[in-house]
Design a protein around this motif. Structure first.
Motif, PDB file in Angstrom:
ATOM      1  N   THR A 153       0.825  -1.201   0.000  1.00 31.00           N
ATOM      2  CA  THR A 153       0.000   0.000   0.000  1.00 31.00           C
ATOM      3  C   THR A 153       0.862   1.254   0.000  1.00 31.00           C
ATOM      4  N   GLU A 154       0.558   2.148  -0.930  1.00 27.48           N
ATOM      5  CA  GLU A 154       1.255   3.430  -0.970  1.00 27.48           C
ATOM      6  C   GLU A 154       0.846   4.269   0.240  1.00 27.48           C
ATOM      7  N   LEU A 155       1.746   5.144   0.651  1.00 22.95           N
ATOM      8  CA  LEU A 155       1.565   5.922   1.876  1.00 22.95           C
ATOM      9  C   LEU A 155       0.289   6.772   1.858  1.00 22.95           C
ATOM     10  N   ASP A 156      -0.004   7.445   0.744  1.00 20.85           N
ATOM     11  CA  ASP A 156      -1.193   8.299   0.698  1.00 20.85           C
ATOM     12  C   ASP A 156      -2.483   7.488   0.781  1.00 20.85           C
ATOM     13  N   LEU A 157      -2.506   6.298   0.169  1.00 17.82           N
ATOM     14  CA  LEU A 157      -3.677   5.426   0.252  1.00 17.82           C
ATOM     15  C   LEU A 157      -3.826   4.880   1.669  1.00 17.82           C
ATOM     16  N   ARG A 158      -2.718   4.494   2.277  1.00 18.97           N
ATOM     17  CA  ARG A 158      -2.765   4.005   3.669  1.00 18.97           C
ATOM     18  C   ARG A 158      -3.320   5.095   4.596  1.00 18.97           C
ATOM     19  N   GLN A 159      -2.880   6.330   4.396  1.00 20.49           N
ATOM     20  CA  GLN A 159      -3.353   7.440   5.234  1.00 20.49           C
ATOM     21  C   GLN A 159      -4.855   7.668   5.030  1.00 20.49           C
ATOM     22  N   LEU A 160      -5.314   7.614   3.776  1.00 24.09           N
ATOM     23  CA  LEU A 160      -6.747   7.755   3.496  1.00 24.09           C
ATOM     24  C   LEU A 160      -7.540   6.662   4.222  1.00 24.09           C
ATOM     25  N   ALA A 161      -7.070   5.418   4.115  1.00 17.89           N
ATOM     26  CA  ALA A 161      -7.761   4.296   4.768  1.00 17.89           C
ATOM     27  C   ALA A 161      -7.772   4.459   6.283  1.00 17.89           C
ATOM     28  N   GLU A 162      -6.653   4.908   6.857  1.00 19.23           N
ATOM     29  CA  GLU A 162      -6.604   5.133   8.310  1.00 19.23           C
ATOM     30  C   GLU A 162      -7.586   6.228   8.722  1.00 19.23           C
ATOM     31  N   ASP A 163      -7.645   7.297   7.940  1.00 18.81           N
ATOM     32  CA  ASP A 163      -8.586   8.391   8.236  1.00 18.81           C
ATOM     33  C   ASP A 163     -10.031   7.902   8.167  1.00 18.81           C
ATOM     34  N   LYS A 164     -10.351   7.142   7.132  1.00 20.20           N
ATOM     35  CA  LYS A 164     -11.729   6.661   6.965  1.00 20.20           C
ATOM     36  C   LYS A 164     -12.076   5.627   8.041  1.00 20.20           C
ATOM     37  N   LEU A 165     -11.128   4.792   8.416  1.00 16.23           N
ATOM     38  CA  LEU A 165     -11.398   3.809   9.459  1.00 16.23           C
ATOM     39  C   LEU A 165     -11.628   4.502  10.803  1.00 16.23           C
ATOM     40  N   THR A 166     -10.894   5.562  11.068  1.00 13.88           N
ATOM     41  CA  THR A 166     -11.111   6.348  12.290  1.00 13.88           C
ATOM     42  C   THR A 166     -12.534   6.907  12.308  1.00 13.88           C
ATOM     43  N   ILE A 167     -12.977   7.395  11.173  1.00 11.63           N
ATOM     44  CA  ILE A 167     -14.343   7.926  11.055  1.00 11.63           C
ATOM     45  C   ILE A 167     -15.355   6.801  11.258  1.00 11.63           C
ATOM     46  N   MET A 168     -15.129   5.664  10.595  1.00  8.41           N
ATOM     47  CA  MET A 168     -16.057   4.539  10.686  1.00  8.41           C
ATOM     48  C   MET A 168     -16.186   4.016  12.111  1.00  8.41           C
ATOM     49  N   LYS A 169     -15.057   3.944  12.814  1.00 10.25           N
ATOM     50  CA  LYS A 169     -15.066   3.411  14.181  1.00 10.25           C
ATOM     51  C   LYS A 169     -15.485   4.451  15.210  1.00 10.25           C
ATOM     52  N   GLY A 170     -15.526   5.715  14.803  1.00 11.43           N
ATOM     53  CA  GLY A 170     -15.932   6.764  15.723  1.00 11.43           C
ATOM     54  C   GLY A 170     -14.910   7.064  16.794  1.00 11.43           C
ATOM     55  N   LYS A 171     -13.637   6.887  16.467  1.00 15.58           N
ATOM     56  CA  LYS A 171     -12.592   7.129  17.472  1.00 15.58           C
ATOM     57  C   LYS A 171     -12.544   8.588  17.914  1.00 15.58           C
ATOM     58  N   CYS A 209     -25.707  11.522   0.809  1.00 12.12           N
ATOM     59  CA  CYS A 209     -24.855  12.440   0.050  1.00 12.12           C
ATOM     60  C   CYS A 209     -23.440  12.623   0.607  1.00 12.12           C
ATOM     61  N   ASP A 210     -23.080  11.970   1.691  1.00 16.32           N
ATOM     62  CA  ASP A 210     -21.787  12.206   2.331  1.00 16.32           C
ATOM     63  C   ASP A 210     -21.076  10.875   2.554  1.00 16.32           C
ATOM     64  N   ILE A 211     -19.900  10.717   1.941  1.00 14.07           N
ATOM     65  CA  ILE A 211     -19.174   9.444   2.020  1.00 14.07           C
ATOM     66  C   ILE A 211     -18.840   9.060   3.457  1.00 14.07           C
ATOM     67  N   ASN A 212     -18.511  10.012   4.309  1.00 14.75           N
ATOM     68  CA  ASN A 212     -18.186   9.669   5.700  1.00 14.75           C
ATOM     69  C   ASN A 212     -19.391   9.096   6.428  1.00 14.75           C
ATOM     70  N   HIS A 213     -20.568   9.647   6.183  1.00 18.05           N
ATOM     71  CA  HIS A 213     -21.777   9.105   6.814  1.00 18.05           C
ATOM     72  C   HIS A 213     -22.143   7.753   6.206  1.00 18.05           C
ATOM     73  N   GLN A 214     -21.874   7.572   4.920  1.00 13.48           N
ATOM     74  CA  GLN A 214     -22.111   6.270   4.294  1.00 13.48           C
ATOM     75  C   GLN A 214     -21.199   5.214   4.898  1.00 13.48           C
ATOM     76  N   LEU A 215     -19.942   5.565   5.111  1.00 21.54           N
ATOM     77  CA  LEU A 215     -19.004   4.629   5.731  1.00 21.54           C
ATOM     78  C   LEU A 215     -19.421   4.295   7.165  1.00 21.54           C
ATOM     79  N   ARG A 216     -19.839   5.280   7.918  1.00 21.57           N
ATOM     80  CA  ARG A 216     -20.318   5.039   9.294  1.00 21.57           C
ATOM     81  C   ARG A 216     -21.540   4.127   9.270  1.00 21.57           C
ATOM     82  N   PHE A 217     -22.434   4.391   8.325  1.00 28.31           N
ATOM     83  CA  PHE A 217     -23.655   3.611   8.201  1.00 28.31           C
ATOM     84  C   PHE A 217     -23.336   2.147   7.908  1.00 28.31           C
ATOM     85  N   ILE A 218     -22.404   1.906   6.992  1.00 27.54           N
ATOM     86  CA  ILE A 218     -21.993   0.536   6.671  1.00 27.54           C
ATOM     87  C   ILE A 218     -21.386  -0.131   7.903  1.00 27.54           C
ATOM     88  N   ARG A 219     -20.562   0.596   8.636  1.00 23.98           N
ATOM     89  CA  ARG A 219     -19.956   0.059   9.863  1.00 23.98           C
ATOM     90  C   ARG A 219     -21.039  -0.331  10.875  1.00 23.98           C
TER      91      ARG A 219
END
Length: 155
Positions: free
Chosen positions: A51-69, A81-91
């Motif tokens: 995994t490239e560094l920028d992709l890893r950082q994106l995934a870490e950011d989104k996982l933090t959002i999904m887990k609600g840390k 309409c909001d990807i972060n809320h969609q990710l939370r919803f899936i989680r």
């Protein structure tokens, strides 16, 4: 040769396979396969060696959002309409709906009759995911999040 899933690229290919199966069958089991794969993608990206560094950082950011840390905030009105809320919803669907509860805050997945005009027959039944009275088209949700991850993982 059987497909191998040893990194996030293999999981993205599985996601594409899951999406095709769901769109062909419109069955709730295939919908759940898509949701579970989408839920797993950020962790696979983080844990893949290639995994490239920028992709890893994106995934870490989104996982933090999904887990609600940083606080789990889900605005049901913004899921469409909001990807972060969609990710939370899936989680929520994948990690919390497995615990039986009567709370309206836990998403429900159900099938409903539907069609559009002009109609073609047979009219397709579609799956809805809902929190309380707010309902979302499941295919739209999984397509949108899948497009996000597929675009993010393109090299």
């Amino acid at each position: 040769m059987l497909p191998q899933i040893s990194d996030y690229k293999g999981l993205i290919e599985k996601l594409k396979y899951d999406l095709d199966r769901y769109k062909n069958s419109n069955h709730i089991y295939e919908l759940l396969d898509c949701l579970m794969t989408l839920n797993a993608i950020p962790e696979w990206i983080i844990n893949s060696r290639n995994t490239e560094l920028d992709l890893r950082q994106l995934a870490e950011d989104k996982l933090t959002i999904m887990k609600g840390k940083n606080g789990f905030i889900l605005d049901e009105r913004r899921v469409s309409c909001d990807i972060n809320h969609q990710l939370r919803f899936i989680r929520l669907i994948c990690n919390h709906s497995k615990h039986k509860t009567n709370s309206e805050l836990i998403p429900k997945v159900q099938s409903k009759h539907g069609g559009t005009f002009p109609a073609s027959f047979p009219i397709k039944l579609y799956n809805i995911v809902a929190i309380g009275e707010i309902e979302y088209d499941a295919e739209y949700l999984i397509d949108n999040v899948a497009k996000f991850w597929i675009k993010a993982t393109k090299s």
